[in-house]
Every structure is written in C-alpha cells, then in structure tokens.
Design an enzyme around this catalytic site. Structure first.
Site, PDB file in Angstrom:
ATOM      1  N   ASP A 152       0.835  -1.211   0.000  1.00 56.40           N
ATOM      2  CA  ASP A 152       0.000   0.000   0.000  1.00 56.40           C
ATOM      3  C   ASP A 152       0.868   1.258   0.000  1.00 56.40           C
ATOM      4  OD1 ASP A 152      -2.313   1.452  -0.107  1.00 56.40           O
ATOM      5  OD2 ASP A 152      -2.803   1.273   2.023  1.00 56.40           O
ATOM      6  N   LYS A 154       1.968   4.701  -1.099  1.00 54.98           N
ATOM      7  CA  LYS A 154       1.347   5.891  -1.715  1.00 54.98           C
ATOM      8  C   LYS A 154       1.830   7.095  -0.922  1.00 54.98           C
ATOM      9  CE  LYS A 154      -2.792   5.098   1.075  1.00 54.98           C
ATOM     10  NZ  LYS A 154      -4.233   4.979   1.128  1.00 54.98           N
ATOM     11  N   ASN A 157       1.177   7.477   2.742  1.00 51.34           N
ATOM     12  CA  ASN A 157       1.842   6.559   3.673  1.00 51.34           C
ATOM     13  C   ASN A 157       3.343   6.785   3.749  1.00 51.34           C
ATOM     14  OD1 ASN A 157      -0.483   5.329   4.476  1.00 51.34           O
ATOM     15  ND2 ASN A 157      -0.356   3.627   3.027  1.00 51.34           N
ATOM     16  N   ASP A 170       2.089   2.484   7.901  1.00 47.85           N
ATOM     17  CA  ASP A 170       0.889   1.726   7.543  1.00 47.85           C
ATOM     18  C   ASP A 170       1.191   0.336   6.969  1.00 47.85           C
ATOM     19  OD1 ASP A 170      -1.683   1.016   7.205  1.00 47.85           O
ATOM     20  OD2 ASP A 170      -2.204   2.565   5.740  1.00 47.85           O
ATOM     21  N   THR A 190      -4.287   0.820  -2.971  1.00 42.45           N
ATOM     22  CA  THR A 190      -5.121   1.998  -3.252  1.00 42.45           C
ATOM     23  C   THR A 190      -5.176   2.245  -4.760  1.00 42.45           C
ATOM     24  OG1 THR A 190      -4.387   2.906  -1.141  1.00 42.45           O
ATOM     25  CG2 THR A 190      -5.328   4.475  -2.694  1.00 42.45           C
TER      26      THR A 190
HETATM   27  P1  ATP Z   1      -5.304   3.858   5.145  1.00 42.73           P
HETATM   28  O1  ATP Z   1      -6.732   4.248   4.902  1.00 42.73           O
HETATM   29  O2  ATP Z   1      -4.359   4.473   4.146  1.00 42.73           O
HETATM   30  O3  ATP Z   1      -5.085   2.385   5.279  1.00 42.73           O
HETATM   31  P2  ATP Z   1      -4.776   3.947   8.010  1.00 42.73           P
HETATM   32  O4  ATP Z   1      -6.100   3.985   8.691  1.00 42.73           O
HETATM   33  O5  ATP Z   1      -4.082   2.624   7.995  1.00 42.73           O
HETATM   34  O6  ATP Z   1      -4.867   4.546   6.527  1.00 42.73           O
HETATM   35  P3  ATP Z   1      -2.375   5.417   8.480  1.00 42.73           P
HETATM   36  O7  ATP Z   1      -2.111   5.451   6.997  1.00 42.73           O
HETATM   37  O8  ATP Z   1      -1.431   4.591   9.287  1.00 42.73           O
HETATM   38  O9  ATP Z   1      -3.895   4.999   8.757  1.00 42.73           O
HETATM   39  O10 ATP Z   1      -2.390   6.908   9.037  1.00 42.73           O
HETATM   40  C1  ATP Z   1      -3.329   7.878   8.569  1.00 42.73           C
HETATM   41  C2  ATP Z   1      -2.692   9.253   8.573  1.00 42.73           C
HETATM   42  O11 ATP Z   1      -2.272   9.601   9.920  1.00 42.73           O
HETATM   43  C3  ATP Z   1      -1.408   9.370   7.735  1.00 42.73           C
HETATM   44  O12 ATP Z   1      -1.692   9.622   6.360  1.00 42.73           O
HETATM   45  C4  ATP Z   1      -0.717  10.551   8.423  1.00 42.73           C
HETATM   46  O13 ATP Z   1      -1.315  11.782   8.010  1.00 42.73           O
HETATM   47  C5  ATP Z   1      -1.057  10.359   9.895  1.00 42.73           C
HETATM   48  N1  ATP Z   1       0.001   9.581  10.583  1.00 42.73           N
HETATM   49  C6  ATP Z   1       0.089   8.237  10.666  1.00 42.73           C
HETATM   50  N2  ATP Z   1       1.170   7.855  11.365  1.00 42.73           N
HETATM   51  C7  ATP Z   1       1.800   8.992  11.739  1.00 42.73           C
HETATM   52  C8  ATP Z   1       3.030   9.267  12.471  1.00 42.73           C
HETATM   53  N3  ATP Z   1       3.773   8.291  12.940  1.00 42.73           N
HETATM   54  N4  ATP Z   1       3.383  10.556  12.649  1.00 42.73           N
HETATM   55  C9  ATP Z   1       2.622  11.563  12.153  1.00 42.73           C
HETATM   56  N5  ATP Z   1       1.458  11.380  11.446  1.00 42.73           N
HETATM   57  C10 ATP Z   1       1.058  10.110  11.233  1.00 42.73           C
END
Ligand code: ATP
Length: 300
Positions: A152, A154, A157, A170, A190
């Site tokens: 994933d 992108k 991420n 992620d 995605t």
């Molecule tokens: P997806 O729908 O892409 O699967 P997800 O629910 O798995 O998303 P993440 O991609 O892990 O969630 O995180 C979502 C958002 O949170 C990221 O795009 C980023 O903006 C923010 N984020 C995640 N981890 C961090 C971090 N370690 N530090 C700062 N911001 C973060």
C-alpha cells in the site's frame, strides 16, 4: 517468530495472574493532544509520553466484533516492531489493546506526508525526488529481504520526520513470508498505485512495490498520477494498457530513463525485480552506505 499482538497481551495477563511483575505502562501513560490523520484502519492522534514529555503518534484501530481485522492488527503490530531495524520505516515504541481497540504507539513524524508536500509544491525538484526515492529504495529492499511486501505504498503513507527524512508507515495490509520465488494473490492497496499484475488478479510478488515506487516518483515529478485510478480494478487495468504515459519535457534524462523501467507492465522485466536499481544513473552521486545510516544531509 511473529509475535501476535493478542497473544502478547494474554501472556501479560497470565504473568499478572501468576504474580510476576506486571508490565510497567499502559495506554493511560500517554496524554492525547490532537488528531493527526485518519484512514480506513483508524485514526492517528498526537500524544505525549508523560514521564518523558516525548511526542508520539498513537494509531487507534477499532477491533471488529467478528474479529475479521485481527490478522491485520497482528501484522501491523509485528511489522511496526521489525521496522525499528530500518531508519526509513515508522516503528512502534509499544502496542496496547483494550477489549475494543488496538493502540500502536508510533514514532512521531512531524514533517507531514509526501502527499501534503506534493499538494503544496505542485511538483518537487529532481534533487528532492532523488533523495526521497533513494530512502524508499533502502526501505523497500529491507522489507523485501525480510520477505515482506508493503502493498500500500502511496504518498499518504510516506511520512517525513522532523529532520526531513522519510518514514514509511501503515503496514496493515503488508504480506509476510514472501521470500524469493513466492507469489501471492489478492487485490490490495489503493487505486492509482496498484501494479498491473495485481489488477489483473494474477499472482504477484515484491515487484508490486517497485511499481508503486514508480507511480510515486512520477507524482513527485509532475503532481499527477501516470494512470487514471478506478475503484474497478478491471477498468484501471484496461486504462493502464491503453495509456501512453506522458513524460513532461522538464524531466531529467536520468528520470526519463528510470520511470519507464519501474512502470514496466511485465513484472519480470521491472527494475527492482530485474536489475539493481541502486546502480541506475538517476541515483548517481548517492553514497548508499552513508544514506543507510540516515546521516546524509537533506537537500533542502
Ligand atoms: P489507510 O486508509 O491508508 O489504510 P490507516 O487507517 O491505515 O490509513 P495510516 O495510513 O497509518 O492509517 O495513518 C493515517 C494518517 O495519519 C497518515 O496519512 C498521516 O497523516 C497520519 N500519521 C500516521 N502515522 C503517523 C506518524 N507516525 N506521525 C505523524 N502522522 C502520522
């Protein structure tokens, strides 16, 4: 061993029952500040670890009552621990769970996402693309050599830390056990970033991540995606086959040579799978052993 988050917790409970020393911390040791982001997997909060005032990002995932997302939670818990071994992957300091939620206490990347950077700057300078792509190459080679495909990749991420280095995050839908010769089936990722072999529902391998890297590099250079994304994989695949990628004239010769080799429809001929990407002219001047230590100066 793949430490299962849920197993981990039951082991802790057992040690408490047996009268051994309980784990010293729980999620209440953290002070929550504001929301950093949200995705399909859950929301991510800025928090601080009270005793040290250290900023962290806490990803909170709701556990599904039918347990269908437990495998993803376990995968993310396991991988975010392994990530500690590569400076360009976002690792967890700790993981916790309650009955309804899983908590990943992640290192905080304060520089936002690559998505936001591209959105703000429209397109990035070649020097910056070379720097970010080289760090992604190191991260991908680390994952692949450990039998892991991210699946994933992108710009959302790809986080940027306070020093300007990348942190890929992620790992919820990563595939493990994918050592040389192994392939996996199943649509993941995605729209816009998925490799053609994934869209056509063939078995695929780590080449799928190299394809995504090609898309991300194209996006960094132009501010747009090379192919039209679609929720319908068959449609996205068809568009991909019919599209002649538009490479703008401002792209450097080295990038014009590299991108078609990553955006190669045939996985077996794709750079990364076939050939050492580090040796490509686009990365000329990169001192890979220094870069791997994360001591390289950022180009900004
Ligand atoms: P997806 O729908 O892409 O699967 P997800 O629910 O798995 O998303 P993440 O991609 O892990 O969630 O995180 C979502 C958002 O949170 C990221 O795009 C980023 O903006 C923010 N984020 C995640 N981890 C961090 C971090 N370690 N530090 C700062 N911001 C973060």
């Amino acid at each position: 061993r793949s430490p299962d988050l849920l197993e981990d917790e039951s082991a802790k409970k057992k040690s408490r029952v047996e009268g051994r020393r309980p784990p010293p911390l729980d999620i209440r040791s953290y002070k929550f500040h504001r929301k950093l982001g949200e995705g399909s997997g859950g929301k991510v909060m800025l928090a601080s670890f009270a005793p040290k005032k250290q900023l962290v990002a806490i990803k909170i995932v709701q556990k599904k009552p039918n347990k269908c997302n437990y495998p993803w939670i376990s995968m993310e818990a396991w991988l975010s621990k392994i990530a500690r071994e590569c400076p360009f992957l976002c690792h967890s300091h700790a993981t916790f769970q309650s009955k309804a939620q899983a908590f990943f206490v992640l290192e905080y990347a304060g520089g936002g996402t690559l998505y936001r950077m591209i959105f703000r700057q429209k397109h990035l300078q070649t020097k910056s693309i070379q720097f970010y792509a080289a760090e992604m190459v190191v991260a991908l080679q680390f994952l692949h050599s450990n039998g892991i495909i991210h699946r994933d990749l992108k710009p959302d991420n790809i986080l940027v830390d306070n020093d300007g280095h990348i942190k890929i995050c992620d790992f919820g839908i990563a595939a493990a056990g994918m050592f040389a010769g192994w392939k996996i089936r199943g649509l993941a990722g995605t729209p816009g970033y998925r490799a053609p072999e994934m869209l056509s529902l063939e078995a695929y391998d780590a080449g799928a991540d190299w394809w995504s890297l090609g898309v991300i590099m194209y996006e960094m250079a132009t501010g747009r995606k090379p192919f039209v994304p679609s929720l319908d994989p068959a449609r996205e695949f068809l568009d991909m086959k019919l599209t002649k990628v538009d490479y703008p004239s401002h792209m450097s010769q080295e990038m014009l040579d590299l991108l078609p080799k990553l955006l190669e429809m045939d996985n077996n001929n794709r750079l990364g799978v076939n050939g050492n990407i580090r040796e490509h002219q686009f990365f000329a001047g990169i001192n890979w052993s220094e870069l791997e230590k994360r001591t390289t100066q950022t180009p900004f």
